[in-house]
Structures are given as structure tokens and as C-alpha cells.
Design a protein around this motif. Sequence first.
Motif, PDB file in Angstrom:
ATOM      1  N   ARG A 107      -8.240   1.682  -6.627  1.00 39.03           N
ATOM      2  CA  ARG A 107      -8.033   2.971  -7.284  1.00 39.03           C
ATOM      3  C   ARG A 107      -6.896   2.931  -8.301  1.00 39.03           C
ATOM      4  O   ARG A 107      -6.870   3.736  -9.230  1.00 39.03           O
ATOM      5  CB  ARG A 107      -7.757   4.049  -6.250  1.00 39.03           C
ATOM      6  CG  ARG A 107      -8.989   4.412  -5.483  1.00 39.03           C
ATOM      7  CD  ARG A 107      -8.772   5.595  -4.594  1.00 39.03           C
ATOM      8  NE  ARG A 107     -10.010   5.902  -3.872  1.00 39.03           N
ATOM      9  CZ  ARG A 107     -10.076   6.771  -2.897  1.00 39.03           C
ATOM     10  NH1 ARG A 107      -8.998   7.433  -2.528  1.00 39.03           N
ATOM     11  NH2 ARG A 107     -11.217   6.992  -2.294  1.00 39.03           N
ATOM     12  N   ALA A 108      -5.950   2.025  -8.119  1.00 42.73           N
ATOM     13  CA  ALA A 108      -4.851   1.904  -9.082  1.00 42.73           C
ATOM     14  C   ALA A 108      -5.383   1.455 -10.432  1.00 42.73           C
ATOM     15  O   ALA A 108      -4.899   1.894 -11.473  1.00 42.73           O
ATOM     16  CB  ALA A 108      -3.795   0.939  -8.567  1.00 42.73           C
TER      17      ALA A 108
ATOM     18  N   LYS B  84      -6.557   1.245  -2.196  1.00 42.27           N
ATOM     19  CA  LYS B  84      -5.515   1.717  -3.100  1.00 42.27           C
ATOM     20  C   LYS B  84      -5.394   0.822  -4.329  1.00 42.27           C
ATOM     21  O   LYS B  84      -5.191   1.298  -5.441  1.00 42.27           O
ATOM     22  CB  LYS B  84      -4.176   1.795  -2.371  1.00 42.27           C
ATOM     23  CG  LYS B  84      -4.131   2.925  -1.374  1.00 42.27           C
ATOM     24  CD  LYS B  84      -2.818   2.989  -0.654  1.00 42.27           C
ATOM     25  CE  LYS B  84      -2.851   4.091   0.386  1.00 42.27           C
ATOM     26  NZ  LYS B  84      -1.611   4.214   1.119  1.00 42.27           N
TER      27      LYS B  84
ATOM     28  N   VAL C 212      -1.382   6.838  -5.754  1.00 45.75           N
ATOM     29  CA  VAL C 212      -2.732   6.360  -5.476  1.00 45.75           C
ATOM     30  C   VAL C 212      -3.025   6.603  -4.003  1.00 45.75           C
ATOM     31  O   VAL C 212      -2.292   6.152  -3.140  1.00 45.75           O
ATOM     32  CB  VAL C 212      -2.863   4.854  -5.812  1.00 45.75           C
ATOM     33  CG1 VAL C 212      -4.227   4.342  -5.447  1.00 45.75           C
ATOM     34  CG2 VAL C 212      -2.568   4.615  -7.275  1.00 45.75           C
ATOM     35  N   ARG C 213      -4.091   7.330  -3.726  1.00 45.31           N
ATOM     36  CA  ARG C 213      -4.457   7.647  -2.347  1.00 45.31           C
ATOM     37  C   ARG C 213      -5.586   6.734  -1.887  1.00 45.31           C
ATOM     38  O   ARG C 213      -6.299   6.155  -2.696  1.00 45.31           O
ATOM     39  CB  ARG C 213      -4.925   9.094  -2.252  1.00 45.31           C
ATOM     40  CG  ARG C 213      -3.929  10.096  -2.803  1.00 45.31           C
ATOM     41  CD  ARG C 213      -2.912  10.479  -1.771  1.00 45.31           C
ATOM     42  NE  ARG C 213      -2.054  11.535  -2.297  1.00 45.31           N
ATOM     43  CZ  ARG C 213      -0.751  11.409  -2.458  1.00 45.31           C
ATOM     44  NH1 ARG C 213      -0.161  10.293  -2.143  1.00 45.31           N
ATOM     45  NH2 ARG C 213      -0.040  12.389  -2.915  1.00 45.31           N
ATOM     46  N   GLY C 214      -5.745   6.635  -0.603  1.00 48.58           N
ATOM     47  CA  GLY C 214      -6.822   5.839  -0.041  1.00 48.58           C
ATOM     48  C   GLY C 214      -6.416   5.260   1.296  1.00 48.58           C
ATOM     49  O   GLY C 214      -5.265   5.354   1.710  1.00 48.58           O
ATOM     50  N   LYS C 215      -7.378   4.639   1.957  1.00 45.22           N
ATOM     51  CA  LYS C 215      -7.114   4.007   3.246  1.00 45.22           C
ATOM     52  C   LYS C 215      -6.989   2.519   3.034  1.00 45.22           C
ATOM     53  O   LYS C 215      -7.951   1.861   2.665  1.00 45.22           O
ATOM     54  CB  LYS C 215      -8.258   4.281   4.220  1.00 45.22           C
ATOM     55  CG  LYS C 215      -8.082   5.515   5.026  1.00 45.22           C
ATOM     56  CD  LYS C 215      -9.043   5.502   6.172  1.00 45.22           C
ATOM     57  CE  LYS C 215      -8.595   6.555   7.166  1.00 45.22           C
ATOM     58  NZ  LYS C 215      -9.338   6.543   8.371  1.00 45.22           N
TER      59      LYS C 215
ATOM     60  N   LEU D 237       2.270   1.610  -3.497  1.00 46.12           N
ATOM     61  CA  LEU D 237       1.243   2.100  -4.422  1.00 46.12           C
ATOM     62  C   LEU D 237       1.099   3.613  -4.301  1.00 46.12           C
ATOM     63  O   LEU D 237       0.939   4.309  -5.302  1.00 46.12           O
ATOM     64  CB  LEU D 237      -0.097   1.419  -4.151  1.00 46.12           C
ATOM     65  CG  LEU D 237      -0.288   0.022  -4.704  1.00 46.12           C
ATOM     66  CD1 LEU D 237      -1.550  -0.602  -4.148  1.00 46.12           C
ATOM     67  CD2 LEU D 237      -0.327   0.044  -6.209  1.00 46.12           C
ATOM     68  N   GLU D 238       1.165   4.097  -3.075  1.00 42.00           N
ATOM     69  CA  GLU D 238       1.033   5.540  -2.875  1.00 42.00           C
ATOM     70  C   GLU D 238       2.269   6.284  -3.373  1.00 42.00           C
ATOM     71  O   GLU D 238       2.153   7.319  -4.026  1.00 42.00           O
ATOM     72  CB  GLU D 238       0.793   5.842  -1.399  1.00 42.00           C
ATOM     73  CG  GLU D 238       0.483   7.294  -1.153  1.00 42.00           C
ATOM     74  CD  GLU D 238      -0.033   7.551   0.246  1.00 42.00           C
ATOM     75  OE1 GLU D 238      -0.018   8.723   0.652  1.00 42.00           O
ATOM     76  OE2 GLU D 238      -0.449   6.596   0.923  1.00 42.00           O
TER      77      GLU D 238
ATOM     78  N   ALA E 205       0.837  -1.207   0.000  1.00 45.62           N
ATOM     79  CA  ALA E 205       0.000   0.000   0.000  1.00 45.62           C
ATOM     80  C   ALA E 205       0.870   1.254   0.000  1.00 45.62           C
ATOM     81  O   ALA E 205       0.575   2.235  -0.698  1.00 45.62           O
ATOM     82  CB  ALA E 205      -0.931  -0.013   1.211  1.00 45.62           C
TER      83      ALA E 205
END
Length: 119
Positions: free
Chosen positions: A31-32, A28, A20-23, A14-15, A11
Motif C-alpha cells: 500500500r505504501a 503495508k 499506511v494501514r493494513g495487516k 510505515l503506519e 510495519a
Amino acid sequence: MDIAARTDRLAQLLEERLDVRGKGFDVKLRRAGRLLPRHLRMKGRMLADATARADHPRLLRQLDEAALDLAAADLERYLLSIDPWTRRKNIFLSWSAGLSFNLLLGAGLVFALLWYVRG
């Protein structure tokens, strides 16, 4: 390394690498989307499902540790191969090339219209 630590590391990558943002890893990964190849999205989905199952002791025994380690290693290897600055530069260059083309096309149409009206 346990499954929760691996997915936390993925995670974070990925950010960092794909912006890619998210919790959490699951959000993530979703959203990717198409930023990841299909086979890696499927491996990531397998890891996200395993993370959900890891909370339950009986379901934890059903997980294939070797397959999960291989999936996490493949996804991590791919994410580490991405250079975020080069990716951002390429996105900016392709955006500016499209904008330049549209401006030149618009200017050409305006000049063609003025030439037609004048003549």
C-alpha cells in the motif's frame, strides 16, 4: 533481532510515518507504493519474501542475514527521516494551493464571460 521482529518494527514505522494501514508488513509495503523510493521498495519486498521463508527451517538457512539486516537498516533509516507532521502539512498546502488556483481561474473565466457578454 530476528526477521519477524524487524518487519514488525518496519510495519509500525510505515503506519506512523506514512499513514499506511493494513495487516502486516507485506500489505503495508504494497500500500505504501510510490511513497517509498524504488530501491527501498525492492529491499522491502526482499524482507517480505524472507519473512515468508523464515517459517520453513530449510528455507531459513538459505537467507542472507547480512543483506537482510542491511535492507532493514536502510528502510528503517529512511522511515525515521520522515517527519509525519511536515508531510501532512505539505500535502494540505499543495491541496489548498491547487484549489485556490482553480477557484481563481474559474472566477477569471466568469468575469471574462460577463465582460464579453456585456460588450
